[in-house]
Enzyme design. Structure first.
Site, PDB file in Angstrom:
ATOM      1  N   VAL A  49       0.868  -1.177   0.000  1.00  0.00           N
ATOM      2  CA  VAL A  49       0.000   0.000   0.000  1.00  0.00           C
ATOM      3  C   VAL A  49       0.902   1.223   0.000  1.00  0.00           C
ATOM      4  CG1 VAL A  49      -1.948   1.114   1.122  1.00  0.00           C
ATOM      5  CG2 VAL A  49      -1.505  -1.295   1.550  1.00  0.00           C
ATOM      6  N   ASP A  71     -14.263  -8.420  11.050  1.00  0.00           N
ATOM      7  CA  ASP A  71     -12.893  -8.651  11.534  1.00  0.00           C
ATOM      8  C   ASP A  71     -12.320  -7.393  12.179  1.00  0.00           C
ATOM      9  OD1 ASP A  71     -10.059 -10.299   9.908  1.00  0.00           O
ATOM     10  OD2 ASP A  71     -10.891 -10.355  11.932  1.00  0.00           O
TER      11      ASP A  71
END
Ligand SMILES: CC(C)CCNC(=O)Cn1cc(-c2ccc3c(-c4nc5ccccc5[nH]4)n[nH]c3c2)cn1
Length: 262
Positions: A20, A129
């Site tokens: 990223v 999550d």
């Protein structure tokens, strides 16, 4: 979109499927997080269909506490995800640095996560999550669920990251079917970890963590000092019978949240 629409900057994280990067969209000067995934990796892990589904879901989500997916594009070898940039970075690094959060900060985070989960459940999206590794902090200090979904991790994954059981509720550890109540359990785990700095059922061995989860072996340390109201809320979320867990809208009405959340 094409890659040349962006000026790519420093890496923000790396994971199994790619990296990223901080990036600037040239025409608008908008700062984004550009996630680069290698098609080869996706192919050999057979996650292309899962990725398409995740992208489809995420591109329709609009909530202040859910990290935006602005768009995506691909070239010969890679898939690029244009994600919202969270200026204050990863929550778990902040939690590690502070050891634990005070009650106001914890309650503010839990309230925003409860609102984000109510929004997601309203869209029939569950099990996002929500452990610290999947949470980022925006410019105004607000929480963003980044949901790395299919295990793409950022830099320096936490020690218990690989296959941590800590956040799994009994019905998932016991492999029975699960529904949106799992998110209430995870919210309870997160609330405990914000206040104490460690998850409630942490143990050296997985087998021990497993036993503590299925027995809901919930203990509150004497230090740091935590109010009875906070413990009451945690105890109402960490309930074995998933249908008996405090519903999310009731979390927002709980005295500890009402008195402490901004
Ligand atoms: C399948 C797809 C639709 C799922 C989309 N979600 C993701 O890919 C989840 N994901 C988000 C990221 C991510 C990682 C880091 C950042 C950051 C960020 N800001 C920082 C500030 C200081 C230090 C590090 C930072 N990272 N902003 N936005 C991010 C986004 C990586 N994976």
């Amino acid at each position: 979109w094409v890659l040349s629409d962006f000026e790519v900057g420093k890496p923000l994280g790396r994971g199994k499927f790619g990296h990223v990067y901080l990036a600037r969209e040239k025409r608008s000067n908008q700062i984004v997080a550009l996630k680069v995934l290698f098609k080869s990796q996706l192919k050999q892990s057979q996650v292309e269909h899962q990725l398409r589904r995740e992208v489809e879901i995420q591109s329709h989500l609009r909530h202040p506490n859910i990290l935006r997916l602005y768009g995506y594009f691909y070239d010969q070898t890679r898939v690029y995800l244009i994600l919202e940039y969270a200026a204050k970075g990863e929550l778990y690094k902040e939690l590690t640095r502070c050891k634990h959060f005070n009650e106001k900060r914890s309650a503010t985070y839990i309230a925003s996560l409860a609102r984000a989960l109510i929004y997601l459940h309203g869209k029939h999206v569950i099990h996002r999550d929500i452990k610290p590794e999947n949470l980022l902090i925006g410019t105004q200090g607000e929480l963003k669920i980044a949901d790395f979904g299919w295990s793409v991790h950022t830099f320096n994954r936490r020690r218990t990251m690989c296959g941590t059981l800590d956040y799994l509720p009994p019905e998932m550890v016991e492999k029975t079917e699960h529904d949106y109540h799992v998110d209430i359990w995870s919210l309870g785990i997160l609330c405990y970890e914000f206040l104490y700095g460690v998850p409630p059922f942490e143990a050296k061995e997985h087998s021990e963590t497993y036993r503590r989860i299925v027995n809901v072996d919930l203990k509150f340390p004497l230090k740091p000092l935590v109010s009875p109201a906070a413990k009451d809320l945690i105890a109402q979320m960490l309930v074995k019978n998933s249908a008996s867990r405090l519903p999310l809208h009731k979390v927002l009405e709980h005295p500890w949240i009402v008195q402490n959340a901004d």
